[in-house]
Design an enzyme around this catalytic site. Sequence first.
Site, PDB file in Angstrom:
ATOM      1  N   SER A  27      -6.767  -2.228   8.101  1.00  0.00           N
ATOM      2  CA  SER A  27      -6.304  -1.876   6.754  1.00  0.00           C
ATOM      3  C   SER A  27      -4.796  -1.891   6.649  1.00  0.00           C
ATOM      4  O   SER A  27      -4.101  -1.390   7.552  1.00  0.00           O
ATOM      5  CB  SER A  27      -6.781  -0.477   6.366  1.00  0.00           C
ATOM      6  OG  SER A  27      -8.159  -0.445   6.218  1.00  0.00           O
ATOM      7  N   ASP A  49      -4.463  -0.640  -4.365  1.00  0.00           N
ATOM      8  CA  ASP A  49      -4.360  -0.158  -2.989  1.00  0.00           C
ATOM      9  C   ASP A  49      -3.132  -0.811  -2.332  1.00  0.00           C
ATOM     10  O   ASP A  49      -3.239  -1.750  -1.543  1.00  0.00           O
ATOM     11  CB  ASP A  49      -5.650  -0.497  -2.228  1.00  0.00           C
ATOM     12  CG  ASP A  49      -5.704   0.164  -0.865  1.00  0.00           C
ATOM     13  OD1 ASP A  49      -6.559  -0.237  -0.043  1.00  0.00           O
ATOM     14  OD2 ASP A  49      -4.879   1.078  -0.604  1.00  0.00           O
ATOM     15  N   HIS A 109      -4.303   3.542   0.819  1.00  0.00           N
ATOM     16  CA  HIS A 109      -5.258   4.481   1.411  1.00  0.00           C
ATOM     17  C   HIS A 109      -4.876   4.833   2.843  1.00  0.00           C
ATOM     18  O   HIS A 109      -5.350   5.814   3.392  1.00  0.00           O
ATOM     19  CB  HIS A 109      -6.698   3.957   1.311  1.00  0.00           C
ATOM     20  CG  HIS A 109      -7.049   2.862   2.288  1.00  0.00           C
ATOM     21  ND1 HIS A 109      -7.024   1.524   1.923  1.00  0.00           N
ATOM     22  CD2 HIS A 109      -7.451   2.908   3.570  1.00  0.00           C
ATOM     23  CE1 HIS A 109      -7.382   0.787   2.978  1.00  0.00           C
ATOM     24  NE2 HIS A 109      -7.649   1.610   3.992  1.00  0.00           N
TER      25      HIS A 109
END
Lengths: 439, 248
Positions: free
Chosen positions: B198, B93, B40
């Site tokens: 992230s 992901d 992402h």
Amino acid sequence: CWRLPDPEPLMHGAVQSPQYPEPYSPNLQEQWDLSVPEGYQIRLTFTHLDIEASAGCYYDVLTVLYDAKILGKFCGHENSADGHHPGNEPILSPGNRLTLTFQTDGNNPERHQNVGFSAQYQAIDMDECSAPEPEDGSGPLCSQICLNTLGSYLCSCHHGYELRPDQRSCVLSCGGGIFDEPEGHLFSPGYPNPPPHAVSCQYIISVESGFTVTLNFTDNFHIDSADTEQGPICLHHWLQVTIPDNEPMKLCGGKSPGLIVTNSNTVRLDYHIDDEGLSNGWSLDYSTYRVKCPFPGNVAKGRVTPILTEYLYRDYISARCDQGYKLMMDGQEVEGFSTMCQSNGQWHLPLPECHIIDCGEPEPLLNGGVTFMSGFQNQYRSVVQYHCNEPFYSLLGGINVVFTCESDRKWRSNNDIIFRPTCIPVCGKPTQLISTYQR
Amino acid sequence: IIGGSDAPDDTIPWQVMLSIDGGRGGGMVIGDRWIMTAAHNVMHDGNVVPNETVRIYMGLTNVNTLMNSPVYAASIHTHPLYNNPNLVDFNHDIALIKIQDPITFNSSVMPICLPAEGATYVTGTMGLVSGFGVTETDKRRILTNKMKYVQVPVVEQQACSDSITLLKKKKVLVPILTNNMFCAGVPEGGKDSCQGDSGGPYALRDDGRFWAAGIVSWGFDCGQRGTYGVYTRVINYIDWINKTMQEN
């Protein structure tokens, strides 16, 4: 007007009186000049003669002359009581010419019967060799051998003699000239006897470059000399030995020079004697030997082959280096080496050197380095070890590999499996750890 | 990183900071030309971002002392099954970024190991999560300029699932927890990863060697009681990671 060339002399012909076979006229004065080539005689043969006969051929006469010399006067016929008939015998001229004259007076009592004459002539080769010696005292035509040829003659000589430029006298042969055989035998004219006259002979021994001539005189040596306290002096008779780049040697006396090593591929011998004194002469055997080259020497860390007790012209030698060494000439590497013993007694090339080989810098190792364990300047048998930049990299397989500079100029691993080391990253191992003491 | 500490120099050398179109994310070095991060991070409106928009910073612990030039992406490889248009499906992901020039490792830049075959995620094992993301100081959320870390344990999968189920009752849209994910954190909250982290590493340590067990993926808020951080389970993607690296 210009003069016509003289006609070629005939080898044969015919002569006859005017109007033959009809009776000849009175008051005739005829002349015929016969000639044949030089070296021939004329043979004249009458086929018919019928001239008014008289005592001494007073009235009509056929005269045969050689120059001014009367060879015969002829008249009458075969059966006449008076006159002089030549008969069937031919007339031979001393030389290559003959003159015939025919004279008739004004009165021919038997005119209807005297028809004149007819004659044939031919050239006969003159045997000069059988002719008597000339009266001028010049001696025989040839001093030794006379050979008659058609129209001429040749002089020749016995073995051991040669014809002089006058083409008639023979002198003792020198036996000289140029000798190029590897070995031979030479001697003076008439040896071991003195020649009957002065001689001047030259002998040249000339062989291929790279060979040297050695003269070996026989013991029987005698050249007229004048003896002095310093030894024999060669005044009128001598044998001169000339070697290039050396002073000529004059030899004479009664003692043989024995062995003469010339160290040259060319030797000239000049033998001279005059009519004074007496020299029995000399003889020698000559032989040739290959030029020698010096011992080539040794090559450090290498060897020279073949190993011989002596090295002669056209011998080759090679040089090789020991394992781990390379051939060097003038600072350049050469793959192979050989040299030849030349005709001048020198080696074509000097010996090379053997230098230790090197493998060059070992290949760099990405993220690592090389450590020299032993040896010098990447030379033969140097040993290196690879390492990685620890702790960030480590050697694949974890095996410490060493490489050695081998004779094929390659760095070779001591491990059969690992040919090229590789550094791989180390993961998950930071150089610092988070440390916490408080609880 | 919520509830963590400043990472001393050279302690987390695999940590990278991604700057993509002004946004900040994390990543980790897994090879001398490869960065692993969350898919992402490198997707925008369903498309992979252009290579030139991805700037990668390595070997730093303080953004303020940023001296080196960024490294740029040569290619970006997102997992082919990642499909998250509404940002509620974080399954798969994971992404790999190939960089142009190989890295020479040193004390400040080193790779983290990939999971070994048979590696396990044992509940309660303490893992190390790090990043340059939002932190909390004096109860205020700020974007840190210093790399931070926090140690949080692996959470039992069912417990994590239960915590998400509880949230579903309160929220309209709740991402699904899959077996390609695992959770880490403490039930009382206060220790968590957060926005900006992230793509960063969740590292476990075996026999003194750190390995990448997870990738910071998603969570509800940060450090809240009864919630956990959710991480991509890296061991499920070993084949894809190796294949991608070999093919490129």
